[in-house]
Design a protein around this motif. Sequence first.
Motif, PDB file in Angstrom:
ATOM      1  N   LYS A  44      18.232  -5.081  -3.536  1.00  0.00           N
ATOM      2  CA  LYS A  44      17.834  -3.798  -4.120  1.00  0.00           C
ATOM      3  C   LYS A  44      16.484  -4.310  -4.980  1.00  0.00           C
ATOM      4  O   LYS A  44      15.630  -3.556  -4.918  1.00  0.00           O
ATOM      5  CB  LYS A  44      18.723  -3.194  -4.900  1.00  0.00           C
ATOM      6  CG  LYS A  44      19.700  -2.699  -4.148  1.00  0.00           C
ATOM      7  CD  LYS A  44      20.695  -1.780  -5.083  1.00  0.00           C
ATOM      8  CE  LYS A  44      22.014  -1.260  -4.170  1.00  0.00           C
ATOM      9  NZ  LYS A  44      23.125  -0.577  -5.111  1.00  0.00           N
ATOM     10  N   VAL A  45      16.480  -5.480  -5.758  1.00  0.00           N
ATOM     11  CA  VAL A  45      15.430  -5.655  -6.444  1.00  0.00           C
ATOM     12  C   VAL A  45      14.190  -5.929  -5.669  1.00  0.00           C
ATOM     13  O   VAL A  45      13.070  -5.552  -6.081  1.00  0.00           O
ATOM     14  CB  VAL A  45      15.800  -6.766  -7.553  1.00  0.00           C
ATOM     15  CG1 VAL A  45      14.555  -7.561  -8.329  1.00  0.00           C
ATOM     16  CG2 VAL A  45      16.844  -6.462  -8.435  1.00  0.00           C
ATOM     17  N   MET A  46      14.438  -6.843  -4.580  1.00  0.00           N
ATOM     18  CA  MET A  46      13.576  -7.354  -3.804  1.00  0.00           C
ATOM     19  C   MET A  46      12.871  -6.092  -3.083  1.00  0.00           C
ATOM     20  O   MET A  46      11.676  -5.867  -2.819  1.00  0.00           O
ATOM     21  CB  MET A  46      13.874  -8.184  -2.712  1.00  0.00           C
ATOM     22  CG  MET A  46      12.838  -9.053  -1.679  1.00  0.00           C
ATOM     23  SD  MET A  46      11.517  -9.751  -2.555  1.00  0.00           S
ATOM     24  CE  MET A  46      12.361 -11.203  -2.701  1.00  0.00           C
ATOM     25  N   GLY A  47      13.814  -5.263  -2.653  1.00  0.00           N
ATOM     26  CA  GLY A  47      13.445  -3.816  -1.878  1.00  0.00           C
ATOM     27  C   GLY A  47      12.486  -3.132  -2.846  1.00  0.00           C
ATOM     28  O   GLY A  47      11.386  -2.446  -2.369  1.00  0.00           O
ATOM     29  N   ARG A  48      12.439  -2.852  -3.981  1.00  0.00           N
ATOM     30  CA  ARG A  48      11.989  -2.156  -5.042  1.00  0.00           C
ATOM     31  C   ARG A  48      10.558  -2.870  -5.023  1.00  0.00           C
ATOM     32  O   ARG A  48       9.564  -2.045  -5.077  1.00  0.00           O
ATOM     33  CB  ARG A  48      12.564  -1.912  -6.314  1.00  0.00           C
ATOM     34  CG  ARG A  48      13.761  -0.775  -6.117  1.00  0.00           C
ATOM     35  CD  ARG A  48      14.137  -0.655  -7.739  1.00  0.00           C
ATOM     36  NE  ARG A  48      14.631  -1.675  -8.292  1.00  0.00           N
ATOM     37  CZ  ARG A  48      16.032  -1.957  -8.347  1.00  0.00           C
ATOM     38  NH1 ARG A  48      16.818  -1.138  -7.586  1.00  0.00           N
ATOM     39  NH2 ARG A  48      16.527  -2.963  -9.252  1.00  0.00           N
ATOM     40  N   VAL A  49      10.532  -4.158  -5.143  1.00  0.00           N
ATOM     41  CA  VAL A  49       9.211  -4.909  -5.116  1.00  0.00           C
ATOM     42  C   VAL A  49       8.455  -4.608  -3.806  1.00  0.00           C
ATOM     43  O   VAL A  49       7.224  -4.452  -3.892  1.00  0.00           O
ATOM     44  CB  VAL A  49       9.389  -6.413  -5.586  1.00  0.00           C
ATOM     45  CG1 VAL A  49       8.324  -7.180  -5.315  1.00  0.00           C
ATOM     46  CG2 VAL A  49       9.870  -6.480  -7.193  1.00  0.00           C
ATOM     47  N   LEU A  50       8.947  -4.763  -2.855  1.00  0.00           N
ATOM     48  CA  LEU A  50       8.398  -4.591  -1.809  1.00  0.00           C
ATOM     49  C   LEU A  50       7.887  -3.173  -1.401  1.00  0.00           C
ATOM     50  O   LEU A  50       6.745  -2.872  -0.702  1.00  0.00           O
ATOM     51  CB  LEU A  50       9.210  -4.841  -0.349  1.00  0.00           C
ATOM     52  CG  LEU A  50       9.588  -6.212  -0.348  1.00  0.00           C
ATOM     53  CD1 LEU A  50      10.450  -6.562   0.923  1.00  0.00           C
ATOM     54  CD2 LEU A  50       8.443  -7.368  -0.352  1.00  0.00           C
ATOM     55  N   ALA A  51       8.604  -2.192  -1.928  1.00  0.00           N
ATOM     56  CA  ALA A  51       8.212  -0.756  -1.864  1.00  0.00           C
ATOM     57  C   ALA A  51       6.951  -0.654  -3.020  1.00  0.00           C
ATOM     58  O   ALA A  51       6.101   0.252  -2.210  1.00  0.00           O
ATOM     59  CB  ALA A  51       9.424   0.083  -2.545  1.00  0.00           C
ATOM     60  N   ASP A  52       6.810  -1.191  -3.971  1.00  0.00           N
ATOM     61  CA  ASP A  52       5.729  -1.280  -4.770  1.00  0.00           C
ATOM     62  C   ASP A  52       4.707  -2.013  -4.229  1.00  0.00           C
ATOM     63  O   ASP A  52       3.164  -1.494  -4.133  1.00  0.00           O
ATOM     64  CB  ASP A  52       5.879  -2.106  -6.010  1.00  0.00           C
ATOM     65  CG  ASP A  52       6.852  -1.249  -7.087  1.00  0.00           C
ATOM     66  OD1 ASP A  52       7.074   0.151  -6.876  1.00  0.00           O
ATOM     67  OD2 ASP A  52       7.148  -1.712  -7.911  1.00  0.00           O
ATOM     68  N   TRP A  53       4.777  -3.034  -3.387  1.00  0.00           N
ATOM     69  CA  TRP A  53       3.653  -3.606  -2.476  1.00  0.00           C
ATOM     70  C   TRP A  53       2.915  -2.952  -1.584  1.00  0.00           C
ATOM     71  O   TRP A  53       1.803  -2.912  -1.397  1.00  0.00           O
ATOM     72  CB  TRP A  53       4.224  -5.015  -2.082  1.00  0.00           C
ATOM     73  CG  TRP A  53       3.279  -5.890  -1.422  1.00  0.00           C
ATOM     74  CD1 TRP A  53       2.102  -6.130  -1.602  1.00  0.00           C
ATOM     75  CD2 TRP A  53       3.695  -7.218  -0.881  1.00  0.00           C
ATOM     76  NE1 TRP A  53       1.532  -7.078  -1.094  1.00  0.00           N
ATOM     77  CE2 TRP A  53       2.607  -7.815  -0.748  1.00  0.00           C
ATOM     78  CE3 TRP A  53       4.828  -7.879  -0.641  1.00  0.00           C
ATOM     79  CZ2 TRP A  53       2.191  -9.131   0.019  1.00  0.00           C
ATOM     80  CZ3 TRP A  53       4.633  -9.085   0.017  1.00  0.00           C
ATOM     81  CH2 TRP A  53       3.695  -9.590   0.440  1.00  0.00           C
ATOM     82  N   ARG A  54       4.006  -2.296  -1.093  1.00  0.00           N
ATOM     83  CA  ARG A  54       3.581  -1.115   0.073  1.00  0.00           C
ATOM     84  C   ARG A  54       2.500  -0.233  -0.297  1.00  0.00           C
ATOM     85  O   ARG A  54       1.589   0.196   0.670  1.00  0.00           O
ATOM     86  CB  ARG A  54       4.796  -0.358   0.611  1.00  0.00           C
ATOM     87  CG  ARG A  54       4.447   0.383   1.796  1.00  0.00           C
ATOM     88  CD  ARG A  54       5.606   1.262   2.402  1.00  0.00           C
ATOM     89  NE  ARG A  54       6.218   2.052   1.305  1.00  0.00           N
ATOM     90  CZ  ARG A  54       7.241   2.685   1.358  1.00  0.00           C
ATOM     91  NH1 ARG A  54       7.842   2.666   2.604  1.00  0.00           N
ATOM     92  NH2 ARG A  54       7.951   3.319   0.360  1.00  0.00           N
ATOM     93  N   GLU A  55       2.405  -0.026  -1.464  1.00  0.00           N
ATOM     94  CA  GLU A  55       1.429   1.058  -2.164  1.00  0.00           C
ATOM     95  C   GLU A  55      -0.068   0.571  -2.129  1.00  0.00           C
ATOM     96  O   GLU A  55      -0.875   1.220  -2.477  1.00  0.00           O
ATOM     97  CB  GLU A  55       1.760   1.510  -3.347  1.00  0.00           C
ATOM     98  CG  GLU A  55       3.218   2.306  -3.349  1.00  0.00           C
ATOM     99  CD  GLU A  55       3.285   3.423  -2.475  1.00  0.00           C
ATOM    100  OE1 GLU A  55       2.326   4.185  -2.348  1.00  0.00           O
ATOM    101  OE2 GLU A  55       4.147   3.594  -1.704  1.00  0.00           O
ATOM    102  N   GLU A  56      -0.236  -0.848  -2.029  1.00  0.00           N
ATOM    103  CA  GLU A  56      -1.505  -1.546  -2.298  1.00  0.00           C
ATOM    104  C   GLU A  56      -2.097  -1.329  -0.961  1.00  0.00           C
ATOM    105  O   GLU A  56      -1.707  -1.308   0.094  1.00  0.00           O
ATOM    106  CB  GLU A  56      -1.260  -2.976  -2.655  1.00  0.00           C
ATOM    107  CG  GLU A  56      -0.560  -3.136  -3.838  1.00  0.00           C
ATOM    108  CD  GLU A  56      -0.482  -4.782  -4.329  1.00  0.00           C
ATOM    109  OE1 GLU A  56      -0.862  -5.559  -3.726  1.00  0.00           O
ATOM    110  OE2 GLU A  56       0.061  -4.886  -5.337  1.00  0.00           O
ATOM    111  N   ALA A  57      -3.334  -1.375  -0.924  1.00  0.00           N
ATOM    112  CA  ALA A  57      -4.430  -1.050   0.342  1.00  0.00           C
ATOM    113  C   ALA A  57      -4.271  -2.290   1.099  1.00  0.00           C
ATOM    114  O   ALA A  57      -4.237  -2.084   2.433  1.00  0.00           O
ATOM    115  CB  ALA A  57      -5.909  -0.977  -0.329  1.00  0.00           C
TER     116      ALA A  57
END
Length: 127
Positions: A49-62
Motif C-alpha cells: 500500500k505504501v509503495m502503491g501510494r508513492v507510485l500514484a504520486d509519481w504518476r502525476e509527474e510529467a
Amino acid sequence: MTNVPPAAAAAAHGVPLPSLTQFDFHQRLMDLPGAAVILFTRQGCGACKVMGRVLADWREEADAPALFVVDAETDTALVREFEVFHLPALFVFRAGAYHGRLEAPPRLPLLRAALAAVLARPPEEAP
C-alpha cells in the motif's frame, strides 16, 4: 480466479493504478512506447500500500513512466513467471523489452534513480 474487474481489484488494494492480468500483461506492455513500472501487490500488504501510494504520486509527474499493478493473489501465473517471492515487487519494461527488477525504498527520488539505473542497462531476457 475471482470475477473482480481489474480496476476494482486495484482499488481494493488501495492502489489507484491501472491493472494488468495474466491475459493482457505482455500485449499491453508491447504496445507502450516508453518505460513501464509494474507493481506486484496483494490485499492486506502494508508495504504494498505504501509503495502503491508513492507510485500514484509519481504518476502525476510529467516524465513519469507508465505505472501498473498486478494482483499477486489472483494472477499467480505472473507471480510464478517473474519469480516473485516478496511483496511489493517492481519490474521494468521499455517498449515491450524487459529490463529487470526495480529495487528501491518507497521514496520518489530513490525510485527515479533506480529506474534510471535499470534503464541504462541493456534489455535482458524476461524470466
